[in-house]
Design a protein around this motif. Structure first.
Motif, mmCIF file in Angstrom:
data_model
loop_
_atom_site.group_PDB
_atom_site.id
_atom_site.type_symbol
_atom_site.label_atom_id
_atom_site.label_comp_id
_atom_site.label_asym_id
_atom_site.label_seq_id
_atom_site.Cartn_x
_atom_site.Cartn_y
_atom_site.Cartn_z
ATOM 1 N N SER A 167 0.644 -1.131 0.470
ATOM 2 C CA SER A 167 -0.136 -0.198 -0.760
ATOM 3 C C SER A 167 0.981 1.232 0.036
ATOM 4 O O SER A 167 0.095 2.457 -0.355
ATOM 5 C CB SER A 167 -0.783 0.045 1.608
ATOM 6 O OG SER A 167 -0.211 -0.109 2.497
ATOM 7 N N GLY A 226 -2.417 -6.107 -0.358
ATOM 8 C CA GLY A 226 -3.384 -5.542 0.302
ATOM 9 C C GLY A 226 -2.930 -5.077 0.992
ATOM 10 O O GLY A 226 -2.105 -4.841 2.695
ATOM 11 N N THR A 227 -4.739 -4.140 1.889
ATOM 12 C CA THR A 227 -4.221 -3.560 3.730
ATOM 13 C C THR A 227 -5.978 -4.181 4.157
ATOM 14 O O THR A 227 -6.218 -5.255 4.001
ATOM 15 C CB THR A 227 -5.043 -1.835 3.237
ATOM 16 O OG1 THR A 227 -5.894 -2.836 2.534
ATOM 17 C CG2 THR A 227 -3.692 -1.475 2.263
ATOM 18 N N ASP A 273 -9.339 -4.137 0.157
ATOM 19 C CA ASP A 273 -8.687 -3.499 -1.567
ATOM 20 C C ASP A 273 -9.441 -4.227 -2.697
ATOM 21 O O ASP A 273 -10.852 -5.517 -3.101
ATOM 22 C CB ASP A 273 -7.492 -4.300 -1.249
ATOM 23 C CG ASP A 273 -7.121 -4.029 -0.248
ATOM 24 O OD1 ASP A 273 -6.428 -2.617 -0.561
ATOM 25 O OD2 ASP A 273 -6.454 -4.179 0.744
ATOM 26 N N SER A 311 -5.845 -2.267 -6.256
ATOM 27 C CA SER A 311 -5.620 -0.676 -5.698
ATOM 28 C C SER A 311 -6.467 -1.284 -4.157
ATOM 29 O O SER A 311 -7.163 -2.228 -4.108
ATOM 30 C CB SER A 311 -6.687 0.031 -6.454
ATOM 31 O OG SER A 311 -7.354 -0.642 -6.476
ATOM 32 N N ASN A 347 -4.729 3.884 1.692
ATOM 33 C CA ASN A 347 -3.280 3.957 2.502
ATOM 34 C C ASN A 347 -3.797 5.257 3.187
ATOM 35 O O ASN A 347 -4.601 6.137 3.200
ATOM 36 C CB ASN A 347 -2.166 3.598 1.966
ATOM 37 C CG ASN A 347 -1.805 4.594 1.066
ATOM 38 O OD1 ASN A 347 -2.620 5.598 1.527
ATOM 39 N ND2 ASN A 347 -0.424 4.686 0.161
#
Length: 200
Positions: A60, A95-96, A100, A112, A115
């Motif tokens: 991210s 990802g986070t 995502d 994508s 963040n």
């Protein structure tokens, strides 16, 4: 913009352009306050026919493309694009803990999300093998014209992985959509921790 031979960072507001050539490692930092894009490649122009194995690692906040004798690194860029040509090249996209989304075709895979600075997107183009890791939220992957074994969700038993044009390992995605271009056909895969997809 960066490749094994040189890198350049530029802006239209304020106007500036700085180029570095011959460095084995180049690191670029963004403030995250505007729309910044990084374009990395493992070749210096269309005529560059070098064959080497390269690795793209992106999360991210940081995206990095490395290979024999070079390292290209970008932090807090809104988009990091990595493109490779010859060799056996691999990418790892993470990802986070938020939501995502991954989009994949035979040519490019994009992951994508958000963040601390806003939206981010990492693009892997031309890679032989991509490993994508979701962050444990309601993450979604959309694959166009990919093949998935809906019985085992694993690799094909009768084809060496090296013979496949592009392979994608999906990890911890809550929802996966398989789309067929031209027909509009859609197949949903839900709550399968590990899914292997490929393009012949």
């Amino acid at each position: 913009v960066g490749n094994p031979a040189w890198s350049r960072i530029s802006s239209s507001n304020p106007v500036y352009s700085n180029k570095a050539a011959g460095f084995s490692s180049v690191m670029a930092y963004s403030t995250g306050e505007s729309l910044d894009r990084a374009y990395f490649s493992d070749f210096n122009g269309a005529a560059d026919a070098r064959t080497q194995d390269d690795t793209f690692t992106a999360g991210s906040t940081v995206g990095e493309l490395t290979g024999p004798g070079y390292r290209l690194w970008a932090r807090f860029f809104d988009e990091v694009h990595a493109e490779v040509k010859l060799g056996r090249d691999t990418a790892s996209l993470s990802g986070t803990t938020g939501i995502d989304e991954l989009h994949a075709t035979a040519a490019e895979v994009t992951l994508s999300g958000l963040n601390a600075k806003g939206a981010f997107a990492n693009f892997a183009k031309g890679f032989d093998e991509i490993n994508a890791f979701a962050g444990g939220s309601q993450d979604k992957a959309v694959l166009t014209d990919a093949t998935v074994d809906l019985t085992t969700y694993g690799p094909p038993a009768d084809v060496p992985l090296e013979d496949l044009a592009q392979i994608l390992w999906l990890n911890q995605f809550e929802k996966i959509e398989l789309l067929k271009s031209g027909t509009g056909e859609k197949t949903d895969i839900n709550n399968i921790d590990a899914v292997f997809a490929w393009w012949p």
